[in-house]
Motif scaffolding. Sequence first.
Motif, PDB file in Angstrom:
ATOM      1  N   ALA A 142     -20.144  29.430  26.536  1.00 40.24           N
ATOM      2  CA  ALA A 142     -19.586  30.656  25.962  1.00 40.24           C
ATOM      3  C   ALA A 142     -19.061  30.400  24.556  1.00 40.24           C
ATOM      4  CB  ALA A 142     -18.474  31.193  26.860  1.00 40.24           C
ATOM      5  N   ARG A 152     -23.296  33.962  29.263  1.00 40.26           N
ATOM      6  CA  ARG A 152     -22.096  33.270  29.746  1.00 40.26           C
ATOM      7  C   ARG A 152     -20.833  33.904  29.151  1.00 40.26           C
ATOM      8  NH1 ARG A 152     -22.019  28.103  31.889  1.00 40.26           N
ATOM      9  NH2 ARG A 152     -19.924  28.805  32.405  1.00 40.26           N
ATOM     10  N   LEU A 153     -20.949  34.317  27.874  1.00 41.74           N
ATOM     11  CA  LEU A 153     -19.790  34.890  27.178  1.00 41.74           C
ATOM     12  C   LEU A 153     -19.485  36.313  27.659  1.00 41.74           C
ATOM     13  CD1 LEU A 153     -17.735  34.608  24.809  1.00 41.74           C
ATOM     14  CD2 LEU A 153     -19.505  35.575  23.309  1.00 41.74           C
TER      15      LEU A 153
END
Lengths: 319, 319
Positions: free
Chosen positions: B160, B184-185
């Motif tokens: 992230a 992911r972020l």
Amino acid sequence: MTSEFGLIQRHFSRATPGAVLGVGDDCALLQPATGMQLAVSTDTLVADVHFFADADPEKLGWKSLAVNLSDLAAMGAAPRWATLALTLPEVDDDWLAAFATGLYRCADQFGVSLVGGDTTRGALSLTLTILGEVPPNQALRRDGAQAGDEIWVSGTLGDAALALAALHGRVNLTDADLITLAARLYTPTPRVELGLALRGLARSAIDVSDGLLADLGHILARSGVGAIVEYTHLPLGEIVHDYAAHPEFDACVLSGGDDYELCFTAPVAHRKALGEIAARLGVRLTAIGSIRAEPGLIVRDAQGQVLDMRHTGYDHFSA
Amino acid sequence: MTSEFGLIQRHFSRATPGAVLGVGDDCALLQPATGMQLAVSTDTLVADVHFFADADPEKLGWKSLAVNLSDLAAMGAAPRWATLALTLPEVDDDWLAAFATGLYRCADQFGVSLVGGDTTRGALSLTLTILGEVPPNQALRRDGAQAGDEIWVSGTLGDAALALAALHGRVNLTDADLITLAARLYTPTPRVELGLALRGLARSAIDVSDGLLADLGHILARSGVGAIVEYTHLPLGEIVHDYAAHPEFDACVLSGGDDYELCFTAPVAHRKALGEIAARLGVRLTAIGSIRAEPGLIVRDAQGQVLDMRHTGYDHFSA
């Protein structure tokens, strides 16, 4: 989170004897009483929408918890725990200390443990989430009003709204009167004890945060009933009473928010029990009308004439 | 609240089979399982602090709940209920519909009922409060790490943070890599199942939201112990691995937030059981170091040399 903001949490890290684990872990851990139901409510106060950005932080701390406690009171739930999400434009230690003082004063008075929270940078706003307990099937809900119920209101109506009208320059008050009424606006007393006492007596309840007509309207909508409110029965404090001829009067009394009194309905048979509760708690309780099967919310005068309430800002279509 | 803002609540008024009474009264009513403890956490996300104001609202809806679920996961608690306080500069129905879609998608996947909330006008921010359940004495806390424990991390670290570094123009990524890491972020997967599986095995746990060193540091501080982390053991995804020589690498892997993996400690005797959990859940679990009695958090290389981590932004005084 910057460490500067992490330090803020120190203002809100008092011991939490009411929790298994308080501030400082990923979550707080709480042990509910066996068999009880949880009542949960969340309210956000935004600067310059719900309060003046330069408001006294101690009073703001009190009020931010008090308005959530009022929601618990309206459910007949006993206060237990709260979390605080605080968003601040900058770190001002004096402001935070005063805010925490007001918040904890209210928490201590009503037996609430502040068990967690979050502090972030941004435009000033506060979100409180409160948790209380109520035995199964004893919660005071909005959907239980029945035709024939009397409609009751605690305390007096319009005090906070008249203070706000004065602060906005629409009404002139003496300094002494403004101070008296401003206390209703800035440090409201949630009717927690009354809510607990109404378990088993009230068939429906709500707190008056958006104005009597709007909030009673929520009861009517959820219960599928209508109501008649007697204009001359509305409970008024002395100061508001003196403004009965003012153009703002009806709007303050019938549509003014922020009084945080309870509006509830109960069978006529409970009138005596309610009188005893009023005496025991030292809270004025006033019957202001009755529930009927026919939909709609009307206000009528001493002669039985239906009053036009559109000038109060109340939208009868929302009931 | 204006009626315009009252209407917003329609986007968040789905049926709540997990509650005795859901949205629409003063409080929601919940029935906790007998004897269980409640885990409670509150997180605020502020526009332009925690997310871009023009962020995809569906992803934002997912993330706002996911980061709270991550706190429950780190306690080993099973998700039950959530409340949402949403502050918006204006009413944008399309934005709200997309936000609600993302929020409910996450809620459905993890078995959460959205039971209440508040909608107010102001600068864009979101506060979620989440409630989960955990049997008494089984919660994964920060204060239970003991000398000799192994330190474990789930998944991979730095994904992230590398995505964020790329979005801020400090790192160049291919479009394909950016899309992979941005997931992911923007739509992190809270390790809820892992948290439940770690009950009785992990001695302490935290979720990696502020960066591995900072979050492990919280465990050390609360447990009164120290730790050695093996730099070469840190679990890396393929993309992050390829950036090992980049000046941002250490900061991303050791101090990058937003991965929402779990960092936990466990006795060496549980190594086999942890391996079985990793296989069963399809989650990578990596031992990255060990707890020791001597205070402080150090990172050392394959040769046993202690590495200077100040360039990662990690402040060792906070451990």
